[in-house]
Every structure is written in C-alpha cells, then in structure tokens.
Design a protein around this motif. Structure first.
Motif, short mmCIF file in Angstrom:
data_model
loop_
_atom_site.label_atom_id
_atom_site.label_comp_id
_atom_site.label_asym_id
_atom_site.label_seq_id
_atom_site.Cartn_x
_atom_site.Cartn_y
_atom_site.Cartn_z
N SER A 41 3.61 11.05 32.87
CA SER A 41 3.46 10.07 33.93
C SER A 41 3.45 8.67 33.32
CB SER A 41 2.11 10.25 34.65
OG SER A 41 2.00 11.51 35.23
N LEU A 129 6.57 12.37 35.73
CA LEU A 129 6.14 13.74 35.43
C LEU A 129 7.07 14.78 36.05
CD1 LEU A 129 3.76 14.83 33.78
CD2 LEU A 129 2.43 15.02 35.88
N VAL A 130 8.13 14.33 36.73
CA VAL A 130 9.01 15.28 37.42
C VAL A 130 10.38 15.36 36.73
CG1 VAL A 130 10.01 15.97 39.62
CG2 VAL A 130 7.81 14.77 39.59
N GLU A 150 -5.79 11.75 34.91
CA GLU A 150 -4.92 12.17 36.02
C GLU A 150 -5.47 13.38 36.78
OE1 GLU A 150 -0.67 12.38 34.99
OE2 GLU A 150 -1.12 11.16 33.23
N LYS A 154 -3.00 18.75 37.76
CA LYS A 154 -1.61 18.34 37.57
C LYS A 154 -0.69 19.45 37.07
CE LYS A 154 -2.43 14.53 39.41
NZ LYS A 154 -3.71 15.07 39.91
N LEU A 156 -0.63 22.47 37.86
CA LEU A 156 -0.27 23.32 39.00
C LEU A 156 0.67 22.59 39.95
CD1 LEU A 156 -3.84 24.75 39.74
CD2 LEU A 156 -2.09 25.65 38.18
N LYS A 157 0.47 21.27 40.07
CA LYS A 157 1.23 20.51 41.07
C LYS A 157 2.58 20.01 40.56
CE LYS A 157 -0.87 17.56 43.54
NZ LYS A 157 -1.62 16.30 43.71
N TYR A 158 2.72 19.92 39.25
CA TYR A 158 3.99 19.44 38.65
C TYR A 158 4.44 20.48 37.62
CZ TYR A 158 2.49 15.17 40.93
OH TYR A 158 2.08 14.27 41.88
N PRO A 159 4.77 21.69 38.09
CA PRO A 159 4.89 22.83 37.18
C PRO A 159 6.01 22.72 36.15
CG PRO A 159 5.63 23.41 39.41
CD PRO A 159 4.98 22.07 39.51
N ILE A 160 7.14 22.10 36.50
CA ILE A 160 8.30 22.17 35.61
C ILE A 160 7.99 21.53 34.25
CG2 ILE A 160 10.76 21.61 35.33
CD1 ILE A 160 10.88 21.46 38.44
N PRO B 42 1.42 10.26 39.38
CA PRO B 42 0.52 11.39 39.52
C PRO B 42 -0.90 11.00 39.07
CG PRO B 42 2.54 12.09 38.42
CD PRO B 42 2.57 10.58 38.50
N GLY B 43 -1.89 11.43 39.83
CA GLY B 43 -3.27 11.24 39.38
C GLY B 43 -3.81 9.84 39.49
N ASP B 69 3.89 17.59 48.36
CA ASP B 69 3.66 18.06 46.99
C ASP B 69 4.84 18.94 46.60
OD1 ASP B 69 1.39 17.31 45.40
OD2 ASP B 69 0.11 18.13 46.97
N MET B 70 5.16 18.96 45.30
CA MET B 70 6.25 19.82 44.84
C MET B 70 5.91 21.27 45.17
SD MET B 70 7.13 18.17 41.11
CE MET B 70 8.65 19.12 40.86
N THR B 71 4.73 21.68 44.75
CA THR B 71 4.26 23.04 45.03
C THR B 71 2.78 22.93 45.36
OG1 THR B 71 3.63 23.39 42.74
CG2 THR B 71 5.84 24.07 43.35
N THR B 72 2.19 23.98 45.82
CA THR B 72 0.77 24.14 46.15
C THR B 72 0.37 23.36 47.42
OG1 THR B 72 -0.45 22.28 45.07
CG2 THR B 72 0.22 24.12 43.64
N LEU B 74 -2.93 22.33 47.41
CA LEU B 74 -4.24 21.94 46.89
C LEU B 74 -4.76 20.68 47.56
CD1 LEU B 74 -3.65 22.54 43.04
CD2 LEU B 74 -5.13 23.89 44.55
N CYS B 95 11.58 15.23 43.65
CA CYS B 95 10.56 14.35 43.09
C CYS B 95 10.06 13.31 44.08
CB CYS B 95 11.15 13.63 41.88
SG CYS B 95 12.66 12.74 42.29
N LYS B 172 -9.58 3.32 40.55
CA LYS B 172 -10.44 3.72 39.43
C LYS B 172 -11.11 2.51 38.77
CE LYS B 172 -7.68 7.86 38.87
NZ LYS B 172 -7.39 9.04 38.11
#
Lengths: 234, 234
Positions: A41, A129-130, A150, A154, A156-160, B42-43, B69-72, B74, B95, B172
């Motif tokens: 990222s 990150l993608v 982050e 992450k 799990l959400k950006y697996p590739i 991300p994050g 989200d790409m996957t999940t 969550l 993406c 943050k």
C-alpha cells in the motif's frame, strides 16, 4: 484489474506482460543479477526499507534500484543519496509497473552502467496493494510489505498480493504499542493465504528485525547465483 | 489505470462509466438521497470512520452503506451491527468500484427498502489510492482519507485522488506523537493539489475532530436537499 484483453490488438495483456517479464528476467540472469519486486500500500515504508537495505548491505552486495512512481522523483532522490544507480520510472496514470516500463528502466541501466558488475536490482513498485501483484516485471522474488497500522484483516481482504509474496515484511513495528493489533492474528491471516512466505516483522525506524531481512536478501541472492552457475540437469 | 478503451465494444470505458454514474446519481436525486464515495489506501480507516459516523449521526440522518471489497464481507458485517442497510459488493479481482457494480447495489437496496426514507448513502470503495479516483459511481461528493502514518508526501505522489477530493480526512491523529510528521507540511502538500477541499484531522479512536466531520456531512446533505428542492433557474 481494469481490463486485460485488448481486442484491437488481439492480445491478452497479462499474457503479453508475462512474455515481457520473462525477457527482462533473462537479461538479469545473463548478467548474474537477482531482482526483487517490492510492493505494498502507499506509505507502508518501501522507500524507508530500501534506505536501510542500501546502508546495511552495501559491503555485501552491489545494488541498483528501479523506482516506480506515478509522478515525482521524490523517492528516487532519497535513494540517490546512497551513491547507487537509481532509475526513476514515472507511470503517469498507471497504478502499477508493468514489464514494458521496467524493460525501459533496464535499458537505461545497462547502457549507463556495466550490469555484470551488479548483484541485486530492487524494483520499488507504485504503492498499491492490488494491481502490482498481477503484473510480473522480471523479478526472481516478490517482497510485499504490510504496515501493521493497516490492520489485521488485510491479508484476507487483498488476497492476491499475499498469495503471491515470497517474503512478507510487517513494517512499522515501533508503533505496535500504540495499536490494537496482534502479531499472531496477522500471521494467522497471512498463513490462510500463503503457507510458505517468510514473515519478517521489522521497523526501519528502530532497526528491529532488519538483520533477519538482510539475511533473507543475502540467502536469496546466493541461491540465485548458485542456480545460474549450475548447468541445467536434464 | 490499466486500459480504458475496449476496441471490441468500440467504447471508452471511462466514458461509459461516467454515463452509468450519472444514471446512478439521477436515482439518488429522485429519492432525495445524498451519496458520498469514501476512498483511501488500504487500512487508512474508512470502516472505523463509518462506524463512528453511523453511531454519531443516526439521530440526524437515515443512512445506508454500499460496501466494496475484493473478497469477504468483513467490513459489511462490522457495519451491519449498527442496524442500518449494508449492501456488500465483492469486486473480485477488480481494484475499484465502478458505476455498474454500484448500480447493482442500488438495485438491491431500492428493492429491499423504500429508498425515499433515506438521506445519505455512504459508498466505501476498495482500498486503493489510485484507481477509484477515476471511476465515479454516482456520488455527490468524494471523501478521501489519508492516514498520517502514510507520510507527508502522498498528496504529491498520488495526485489524482487529492485533486478529486471534496473533503480530505487526515486519519489516525492519535498516532501523531509517535510519528515524524508535520500537519502543516501535509496540508501544504494537499493544497498544492487542491486549493478548495475541506481538510479535517480526525481520530476514530479518540474521537478527535469527529464533530467537524459530522458538521461537514450534515452541511453537504442539507445543501444537496436544498439544491433538489429548488426548481432549476434558467
């Protein structure tokens, strides 16, 4: 990914990229160079890690950097202070480096320096990150960075990115006391995606974990040299 | 961007996306809904900000979320705990969210709920500081988040996101004492890219700055309602 098939040219762009990446890698092999592709990222600390790496390994390895950014040479200028060749590539609107862009960088590098005098080329990709995970550039290993700021989810959400990585650096470990995160849970989430990658917690600020990273780099460069010195067994 | 022209279909993908985004926005206007598109690396804390926003504004605004989200699911599951409609869209290898994906989400939303009963739809995009900025989804305002852990130089290095933002949240802020950053330099870098965006430092953890964000949200929703109530002046 936005689009990977160009019907006008009749080519699958990912396939064409792979051919270009193989060509780049053949050049690196010919010159005895190992190449890493650093991805993360934005702001995970790729340039800070490179600064530490150039300072920490300059007695062991002759290094050069190919630096990808959409615009500016801010990162390239930071790294030039370490007295090594830095080839800057501006990707414009593109969100990742591809093999063709890196081929241009390799061309500049090999016409300006004697490439056989180098051991390691570190490619710093665009912060994303993608997409960079899907476009090989000719590297021998993919190094992904995840800043612990982050969050644990992450992988799990950006697996590739996490599936593709050979080495995963968990960066900014100095901030761990101020975050609600667990290193065990991050590691477990990475392992769901990738059972084999090295997982190295580091802090470029305090130096925590950098020796383990330097060892990993040295080991991969030695393994690559040995593989090239070995005639193919058939 | 990977590729924006599909020669087989003979269409410019960004142009086609714009048409789809305008269509989505027409639906929101018809229902009296304001739509924000939340984007960041991300994050950076999009979901944490949404949690705070749903909790802090539920007396003022009837809200729903479209969660990319790409996957999940969550993030969608985190937000469902606030008792509001959350439509999850998995983008697969893509993406960013595009107008067509969001149209699917709007379809599900408007067939499950009475859309005229809502004031605000918050779209949480895929974590990516590059591509989502180029694909409108039908929003009335773009909200970008930059975690201060990402460093001061990001507005210069990822210009499109910062040029496009109507509101920029510096997230943050609770970590500021542990980072070598200056809010003034970040702000100056944002201003090089965008002279007009609201710049709001916040912390979802401590609550710092959230009242200013809530005011910005309320104000934009009121302005949007007034614009729709007003007959066009010709």
């Amino acid at each position: 990914m936005h689009q990977t098939f160009d019907a006008a040219l009749g080519i699958d762009l990912l396939h064409a990229n792979q051919t270009g990446a193989d060509h780049n890698r053949a050049h690196f092999d010919e010159w005895g160079i190992t190449c890493f592709n650093l991805m993360s990222s934005p702001g995970a600390g790729k340039t800070a890690l490179l600064e530490r790496t150039l300072a920490g390994l300059h007695h062991d390895l002759r290094m050069a950097v190919i630096e990808g950014d959409m615009t500016t040479e801010l990162d390239a200028d930071r790294l030039r202070q370490y007295g090594i060749p830095v080839i800057a590539i501006n990707t414009g609107r593109s969100c990742h480096l591809d093999a063709q862009m890196v081929a241009g960088g390799i061309h500049t590098f090999s016409h300006t320096y004697d490439p056989t005098q180098f051991d390691l080329v570190l490619v710093e990709n665009v912060g994303n990150l993608v997409c960079p995970a899907e476009f090989e550039v000719g590297e021998h290993a993919k190094v992904a960075l995840l800043s612990i700021t982050e969050g644990e989810d992450k992988p799990l959400k950006y697996p590739i990115m996490f599936q593709e990585a050979d080495c995963l650096l968990l960066t900014k470990m100095d901030l761990a006391p101020y975050l609600d995160i667990s290193l065990e849970r991050i590691t477990a989430n990475v392992r769901q995606m990738n059972p084999h990658a090295a997982i190295l917690p580091v802090s470029a600020k305090t130096g925590e974990g950098l020796e383990a990273w330097f060892s990993w780099v040295r080991h991969r460069c030695q393994a690559q040299s040995s593989a090239l010195a070995q005639p193919l067994q058939r």
